[in-house]
Every structure is written in C-alpha cells, then in structure tokens.
Design an enzyme around this catalytic site. Sequence first.
Site, PDB file in Angstrom:
ATOM      1  N   GLU A  85     -35.638  52.096  15.267  1.00  0.00           N
ATOM      2  CA  GLU A  85     -35.178  52.886  14.129  1.00  0.00           C
ATOM      3  C   GLU A  85     -34.790  51.930  13.009  1.00  0.00           C
ATOM      4  O   GLU A  85     -34.190  50.879  13.269  1.00  0.00           O
ATOM      5  CB  GLU A  85     -33.938  53.688  14.584  1.00  0.00           C
ATOM      6  CG  GLU A  85     -33.262  54.466  13.504  1.00  0.00           C
ATOM      7  CD  GLU A  85     -31.997  55.175  14.027  1.00  0.00           C
ATOM      8  OE1 GLU A  85     -31.689  55.097  15.241  1.00  0.00           O
ATOM      9  OE2 GLU A  85     -31.321  55.795  13.200  1.00  0.00           O
ATOM     10  N   ASP A 141     -21.506  43.836  24.667  1.00  0.00           N
ATOM     11  CA  ASP A 141     -21.677  42.848  23.593  1.00  0.00           C
ATOM     12  C   ASP A 141     -21.398  43.474  22.232  1.00  0.00           C
ATOM     13  O   ASP A 141     -22.128  43.246  21.268  1.00  0.00           O
ATOM     14  CB  ASP A 141     -23.102  42.276  23.660  1.00  0.00           C
ATOM     15  CG  ASP A 141     -23.211  40.903  22.995  1.00  0.00           C
ATOM     16  OD1 ASP A 141     -22.155  40.292  22.716  1.00  0.00           O
ATOM     17  OD2 ASP A 141     -24.337  40.450  22.742  1.00  0.00           O
TER      18      ASP A 141
HETATM   19  N1  LIG Z   1     -33.471  48.118  13.190  1.00  0.00           N
HETATM   20  C1  LIG Z   1     -33.274  47.296  12.164  1.00  0.00           C
HETATM   21  N2  LIG Z   1     -33.232  47.770  10.913  1.00  0.00           N
HETATM   22  C2  LIG Z   1     -33.007  46.935   9.868  1.00  0.00           C
HETATM   23  N3  LIG Z   1     -32.819  45.604   9.984  1.00  0.00           N
HETATM   24  C3  LIG Z   1     -32.846  45.077  11.206  1.00  0.00           C
HETATM   25  C4  LIG Z   1     -33.065  45.890  12.368  1.00  0.00           C
HETATM   26  N4  LIG Z   1     -33.036  45.096  13.445  1.00  0.00           N
HETATM   27  C5  LIG Z   1     -32.796  43.855  12.996  1.00  0.00           C
HETATM   28  N5  LIG Z   1     -32.691  43.841  11.655  1.00  0.00           N
HETATM   29  C6  LIG Z   1     -32.438  42.664  10.825  1.00  0.00           C
HETATM   30  O1  LIG Z   1     -33.133  41.575  11.384  1.00  0.00           O
HETATM   31  C7  LIG Z   1     -32.219  40.506  11.705  1.00  0.00           C
HETATM   32  C8  LIG Z   1     -32.612  39.904  13.033  1.00  0.00           C
HETATM   33  O2  LIG Z   1     -32.464  40.874  14.029  1.00  0.00           O
HETATM   34  P1  LIG Z   1     -32.564  40.555  15.552  1.00  0.00           P
HETATM   35  O3  LIG Z   1     -32.094  41.743  16.288  1.00  0.00           O
HETATM   36  O4  LIG Z   1     -33.916  40.025  15.875  1.00  0.00           O
HETATM   37  O5  LIG Z   1     -31.600  39.347  15.641  1.00  0.00           O
HETATM   38  P2  LIG Z   1     -30.799  38.769  16.806  1.00  0.00           P
HETATM   39  O6  LIG Z   1     -29.402  39.282  16.663  1.00  0.00           O
HETATM   40  O7  LIG Z   1     -30.997  37.314  16.813  1.00  0.00           O
HETATM   41  O8  LIG Z   1     -31.415  39.476  18.049  1.00  0.00           O
HETATM   42  P3  LIG Z   1     -32.032  38.798  19.284  1.00  0.00           P
HETATM   43  O9  LIG Z   1     -30.959  37.896  19.815  1.00  0.00           O
HETATM   44  O10 LIG Z   1     -32.336  39.967  20.158  1.00  0.00           O
HETATM   45  O11 LIG Z   1     -33.251  38.065  18.795  1.00  0.00           O
HETATM   46  C9  LIG Z   1     -30.851  41.135  11.729  1.00  0.00           C
HETATM   47  O12 LIG Z   1     -29.937  40.207  11.273  1.00  0.00           O
HETATM   48  C10 LIG Z   1     -30.965  42.333  10.791  1.00  0.00           C
HETATM   49  O13 LIG Z   1     -30.624  41.911   9.491  1.00  0.00           O
END
Ligand SMILES: Nc1ncnc2c1ncn2[C@@H]1O[C@H](COP(=O)(O)OP(=O)(O)OP(=O)(O)O)[C@@H](O)[C@H]1O
EC number: 2.7.11.1
Length: 352
Positions: free
Chosen positions: A156, A201
């Site tokens: 989403e 978390d």
């Molecule tokens: N569903 C979303 N809608 C809008 N922006 C998102 C969404 N998911 C992630 N983002 C953006 O992308 C960035 C990276 O997200 P991601 O979840 O990959 O990072 P992460 O916290 O390092 O997760 P992971 O450790 O699972 O890789 C986030 O900081 C956010 O700004």
Amino acid sequence: MTATLPQKQELSDVVIDPLPSNKTRKRSLQQQPTKSPRFEFQIVQCIFFFLSKQMLYRNNIDNNRLSQERKQWSLSDFEIGRALGKGNFGQVYLAREKQSGFVVALKVLYKKALADSKVERQLRREVEIQGNLRHPNILRLYGYFHDETRVFLILELAAKGELYKELQAQKKFPEEVAARYVAQMANALLYLHGKRVIHRDIKPENLLLGLKGELKIGDFGWSVKTGVTESRRRKTLCGTLDYLPPEIVEGRSHNEKVDLWSLGILLYEMLCGNPPFEEEDSYETTYRRIIHVDLRIPDHVSKEASDLIKKLLVYKSVERLPLRSVILHPFVTKHVQQAKRASSSSSSSSTR
Ligand SMILES: Nc1ncnc2c1ncn2[C@@H]1O[C@H](COP(=O)(O)OP(=O)(O)OP(=O)(O)O)[C@@H](O)[C@H]1O
C-alpha cells in the site's frame, strides 16, 4: 474489504536502479550485508519457490477491486515511477498497476543482499503475516513476486512517508497529535494481538503515514505469532536497544506486552524528541536504564501524558496498561474527543 481506488496519475519513467541512501538514522537491528557462499543464494531461491506456491492463491492485489481472476504478478504488470526511498536490501518505488491504474509502493529486494544478511526467514515471516492483515492503520501487503535476482513486494502506498521523518522535521509533536497517533496505534495493536501477532519492532522508522496523515504500521520483519518459540529477538540485538523492553534485553521469554512497552517509548519520543533511555555512546548505560526503568519525564509533558507513559513503561509486563485502557486513558480521550468536536463543528458550519 474493498479498497478505494486512487486517482489515475502519471508516473515519470524511472528505471529500477540503485540509489544513494537517504537515511540519516538507522535503528534497524538487522545485520548489514556480508559476503556469503553461493549455496545460500540457492536456499533463497528454494524459499521463494515454496512461498510462490503457497501465496499463489493469495497473490492478487485486491479480490474485490483489481481483477476477479487469481493472478501471478510480474514486473510487466506495473509502470514504475519515482523512487520513494532506499532500504537495507533494495529500493522502494512508486508504481501503478497497468490494468487498473491502482497506485502502490513497489519494494524491490535483492536476493543476494537478503542471502548475505541471512534474513530470508525474516522476509518470509513478514510476507506471511503482513499479507493476511486488514486494518486501516496497518500497511497492506497486496502480494509479491520475484525474478532471477529480485523479490518485489506490492505494498500500500503511504503517501506521506515515514513518521520518523515527520518527527525529525518537527522535533516534537503537540500533545493532541501524539494522542491521535497513540489511539491509532492502540487500535491497530488490538487488532494484531487479536490475531496473535506481536510486532516487536514498533518505532518511528517503521511507522508510515497515509494521505490523510493516518498512521500505518509497517515492517513486519520482526513480528511473530504468539505460541511460536522464539529466542532469536534477543540474539540479534546488534542495533539500538532504545525501543526494547526489559524482558527482551535481558533475554527472557516475552509475549505481546512487548508492544505496550514500545508504545510507551513511542509516546515519550513523540512528546520529547528522543526515546527515554537513549544514551548516545553507551550501550551498557541504555541497558541499565531500561532494566531499572530509569525514566525522567520533562516538565513540559502534561500530567495525563506522563501518567500514560508511566503506566506503559512498567518493568513487569503483566502490569502494563492494557490496550483497551490505553484507548480510554484521559490523555487519549481528551484529545481525540476534542478533535472529533472540532471536525463535527467545522463540517456543520460548512453545510450551513
Ligand atoms: N509503502 C510505502 N509507501 C511510501 N513510501 C515507502 C513505503 N515503504 C517504504 N517507503 C519509503 O522507502 C524507504 C525505504 O523503505 P524500506 O522499508 O525498504 O526501508 P527499511 O526500513 O530499510 O526496510 P528494510 O529493512 O525492510 O529494507 C522508507 O524510508 C520510506 O521513506
């Protein structure tokens, strides 16, 4: 559940390629990628083959909306737009499903990076758990697919990004804003715990904001179903301890009440700008402060907010304020009712 179709919108043509990191603070407990042998990569492939079999029938974005037929997604079903951010294992892009025009966030994870960090199990759990959750304050995972080198999660879109960035920009939130978030968190956690899922978390980096500023719990990589024996959460403490309760940092068994502790830490951070037990350069001091619940609440925090924080940050997990009582706590009811009154009076004056 019926999803609301976002307006069709134009996406700029951006190809999927690596981006520089935009993170200034990372409190993830995941290990950073290291070199790994080739067979680990093959294990990842097996895991995803198994997952694809399992998820085949759950893999359509939305039964009621996009298509009635069960569908195996692929990259060619999406137009890829601008990058939304960079994570530990890949990037997240704005994307649009071509047939319906439905806009989503497409998270790209590199299999090699996942294997190198040995987080395949974590990802599998994330997909299994998040894919089955339906709540307005929990980020939907519509489905997933993979190719030779990458796994794609169809998420989403959280149009307003991370709560963490919002908090960084504003330093602290006004109490009415924090109260609204606490109410949304408590509702989402009630739903989660009702499904026997513990998030484990909760922190601002893992909370996203929808178009209307509504809070969305994301990142289920550490979540677990209650009853599943799990001691790994303690063993993988290689990041910050800031949001972890005494039972986890001490390596004791734990249950869904760990999320109550994290909710207390979140409330404190939203009102004060930093988590209560944070110590810049001393892991040991943070550890000691957590297990002694060495809590110092600044004077600017109201009596009601301070009372709620103290009732959540309790060493004995059974004594933490239950979620239903959090929703009914004066700090929450006062501000949520005020917001309701304000919105109903503004809507009645606009109809006059
Ligand atoms: N569903 C979303 N809608 C809008 N922006 C998102 C969404 N998911 C992630 N983002 C953006 O992308 C960035 C990276 O997200 P991601 O979840 O990959 O990072 P992460 O916290 O390092 O997760 P992971 O450790 O699972 O890789 C986030 O900081 C956010 O700004």
